[in-house]
Motif scaffolding. Structure first.
Motif, PDB file in Angstrom:
ATOM      1  N   ALA A 108     -40.635 -21.351  40.122  1.00  0.00           N
ATOM      2  CA  ALA A 108     -41.661 -22.356  40.411  1.00  0.00           C
ATOM      3  C   ALA A 108     -42.079 -22.366  41.872  1.00  0.00           C
ATOM      4  O   ALA A 108     -43.167 -22.842  42.205  1.00  0.00           O
ATOM      5  N   ASP A 109     -41.231 -21.836  42.753  1.00  0.00           N
ATOM      6  CA  ASP A 109     -41.499 -21.963  44.186  1.00  0.00           C
ATOM      7  C   ASP A 109     -42.139 -20.725  44.796  1.00  0.00           C
ATOM      8  O   ASP A 109     -41.837 -20.359  45.940  1.00  0.00           O
ATOM      9  N   ILE A 110     -43.020 -20.064  44.054  1.00  0.00           N
ATOM     10  CA  ILE A 110     -43.885 -19.051  44.639  1.00  0.00           C
ATOM     11  C   ILE A 110     -45.326 -19.422  44.314  1.00  0.00           C
ATOM     12  O   ILE A 110     -45.599 -20.186  43.388  1.00  0.00           O
ATOM     13  N   VAL A 111     -46.241 -18.875  45.108  1.00  0.00           N
ATOM     14  CA  VAL A 111     -47.674 -18.989  44.838  1.00  0.00           C
ATOM     15  C   VAL A 111     -48.241 -17.588  44.946  1.00  0.00           C
ATOM     16  O   VAL A 111     -47.979 -16.872  45.921  1.00  0.00           O
ATOM     17  N   SER A 112     -49.006 -17.164  43.941  1.00  0.00           N
ATOM     18  CA  SER A 112     -49.502 -15.794  43.956  1.00  0.00           C
ATOM     19  C   SER A 112     -50.762 -15.664  43.121  1.00  0.00           C
ATOM     20  O   SER A 112     -51.141 -16.573  42.374  1.00  0.00           O
ATOM     21  N   ASP A 113     -51.396 -14.500  43.258  1.00  0.00           N
ATOM     22  CA  ASP A 113     -52.534 -14.140  42.411  1.00  0.00           C
ATOM     23  C   ASP A 113     -52.119 -13.147  41.323  1.00  0.00           C
ATOM     24  O   ASP A 113     -52.973 -12.465  40.748  1.00  0.00           O
ATOM     25  N   ILE A 114     -50.846 -13.047  41.050  1.00  0.00           N
ATOM     26  CA  ILE A 114     -50.381 -12.150  39.979  1.00  0.00           C
ATOM     27  C   ILE A 114     -51.026 -12.567  38.657  1.00  0.00           C
ATOM     28  O   ILE A 114     -51.029 -13.747  38.301  1.00  0.00           O
ATOM     29  N   ASP A 115     -51.578 -11.587  37.961  1.00  0.00           N
ATOM     30  CA  ASP A 115     -52.222 -11.831  36.670  1.00  0.00           C
ATOM     31  C   ASP A 115     -51.174 -11.752  35.572  1.00  0.00           C
ATOM     32  O   ASP A 115     -50.748 -10.670  35.179  1.00  0.00           O
ATOM     33  N   TYR A 201     -52.113 -11.436  46.899  1.00  0.00           N
ATOM     34  CA  TYR A 201     -51.587 -12.651  47.525  1.00  0.00           C
ATOM     35  C   TYR A 201     -50.292 -13.077  46.845  1.00  0.00           C
ATOM     36  O   TYR A 201     -50.253 -13.283  45.619  1.00  0.00           O
ATOM     37  N   TRP A 202     -49.244 -13.207  47.641  1.00  0.00           N
ATOM     38  CA  TRP A 202     -47.934 -13.663  47.152  1.00  0.00           C
ATOM     39  C   TRP A 202     -47.229 -14.373  48.302  1.00  0.00           C
ATOM     40  O   TRP A 202     -47.121 -13.828  49.414  1.00  0.00           O
ATOM     41  N   ARG A 203     -46.783 -15.583  48.050  1.00  0.00           N
ATOM     42  CA  ARG A 203     -46.060 -16.335  49.069  1.00  0.00           C
ATOM     43  C   ARG A 203     -44.861 -17.025  48.443  1.00  0.00           C
ATOM     44  O   ARG A 203     -44.964 -17.636  47.372  1.00  0.00           O
ATOM     45  N   ASN A 204     -43.732 -16.938  49.115  1.00  0.00           N
ATOM     46  CA  ASN A 204     -42.565 -17.730  48.760  1.00  0.00           C
ATOM     47  C   ASN A 204     -42.693 -19.094  49.440  1.00  0.00           C
ATOM     48  O   ASN A 204     -43.161 -19.184  50.577  1.00  0.00           O
ATOM     49  N   VAL A 205     -42.284 -20.146  48.744  1.00  0.00           N
ATOM     50  CA  VAL A 205     -42.384 -21.491  49.303  1.00  0.00           C
ATOM     51  C   VAL A 205     -40.985 -22.093  49.328  1.00  0.00           C
ATOM     52  O   VAL A 205     -40.581 -22.829  48.421  1.00  0.00           O
ATOM     53  N   GLY A 206     -40.229 -21.742  50.375  1.00  0.00           N
ATOM     54  CA  GLY A 206     -38.850 -22.180  50.456  1.00  0.00           C
ATOM     55  C   GLY A 206     -38.544 -23.133  51.585  1.00  0.00           C
ATOM     56  O   GLY A 206     -37.471 -23.746  51.595  1.00  0.00           O
ATOM     57  N   THR A 207     -39.468 -23.284  52.526  1.00  0.00           N
ATOM     58  CA  THR A 207     -39.259 -24.146  53.686  1.00  0.00           C
ATOM     59  C   THR A 207     -40.526 -24.957  53.942  1.00  0.00           C
ATOM     60  O   THR A 207     -41.611 -24.594  53.469  1.00  0.00           O
TER      61      THR A 207
END
Length: 222
Positions: A108-115, A201-207
């Motif tokens: 749940a804690d990533i944001v991406s454009d992965i299809d 686009y891929w980002r981890n959202v950990g902090t």
């Protein structure tokens, strides 16, 4: 019908103090909880049955998300107890809700454009992982990718926390908490772990800083 598992049970220690009052997957970007980003993308990929594993502040998820009908999906919740079961244990715990077919699993804690629609419905081996270029916080990477197969040796990429899994990867493990890494390594040794590279686009959202960066990205014109 495609099934999916959203991994949302973690405490989010590195995100404190934001997670003292809100579980990390319910933190918002432009007014939308992180976890909804995945529900919407999964629904767009014709996934109609989604399991969310929970532990920390578990009651907040049904309150915020309901039964999924607003997105045209069915949501069910796999409660792990007051202590999370790690990724492997959480996946195994959710198997009774996921059915017999391969399923998509995403943190749940990533944001991406992965299809998600482009992911294979049937992995060739036990699992198929989406790999991304190594971010600054994980420069050593996780696995090497060659000709669609994953290996321990070589130029490594980072696992992007999105994959397609057969239940056999974890079904034989005893109940309880365990990590997925040993299961991946066994699958690699057997030649049964495939992957693909994603450069979008891929980002981890950990902090909190990573959350601020994603919020800034989302506020920029497309």
């Amino acid at each position: 019908m495609r099934h999916a598992l959203i991994l949302a049970a973690g405490r989010g220690e590195r995100m404190r103090p934001l997670t003292d009052a809100t579980p990390k997957p319910l933190l918002e970007v432009n007014g939308t909880p992180l976890i909804v980003h995945h529900i919407e993308k999964l629904a767009a990929a014709d996934v109609r049955y989604i399991v969310i594993n929970t532990s920390y502040m578990a009651d907040r998820f049904p309150d915020a998300l309901g039964d999924g009908s607003r997105w045209g999906v069915r949501l069910r919740y796999s409660y792990e107890g007051p202590q999370p079961l790690e990724t492997g244990g959480g996946m195994r715990n959710a198997l009774p809700l996921l059915g017999p077919e391969p399923f998509i699993a995403v943190s749940a804690d990533i944001v991406s454009d992965i299809d998600y629609n482009a992911l294979p419905r049937e992995p060739q081996g036990l699992a198929h992982l989406v790999m991304v270029p190594n971010p600054a916080f994980h420069p050593e990477g996780d696995f090497a990718l060659r000709d669609g197969m994953l290996f321990e040796d070589g130029d490594r990429l980072t696992f992007g926390n999105v994959g397609v899994y057969r239940r056999e990867l974890v079904a034989s493990e005893p109940p309880g908490a365990f990590k997925l890494l040993p299961s991946y390594r066994r699958a690699i040794a057997e030649g049964r772990l495939t992957g693909e590279r994603f450069d979008g686009y891929w980002r981890n959202v950990g902090t909190p800083a990573q959350l601020d960066a994603v919020r800034l990205d989302a506020s920029r014109p497309a």
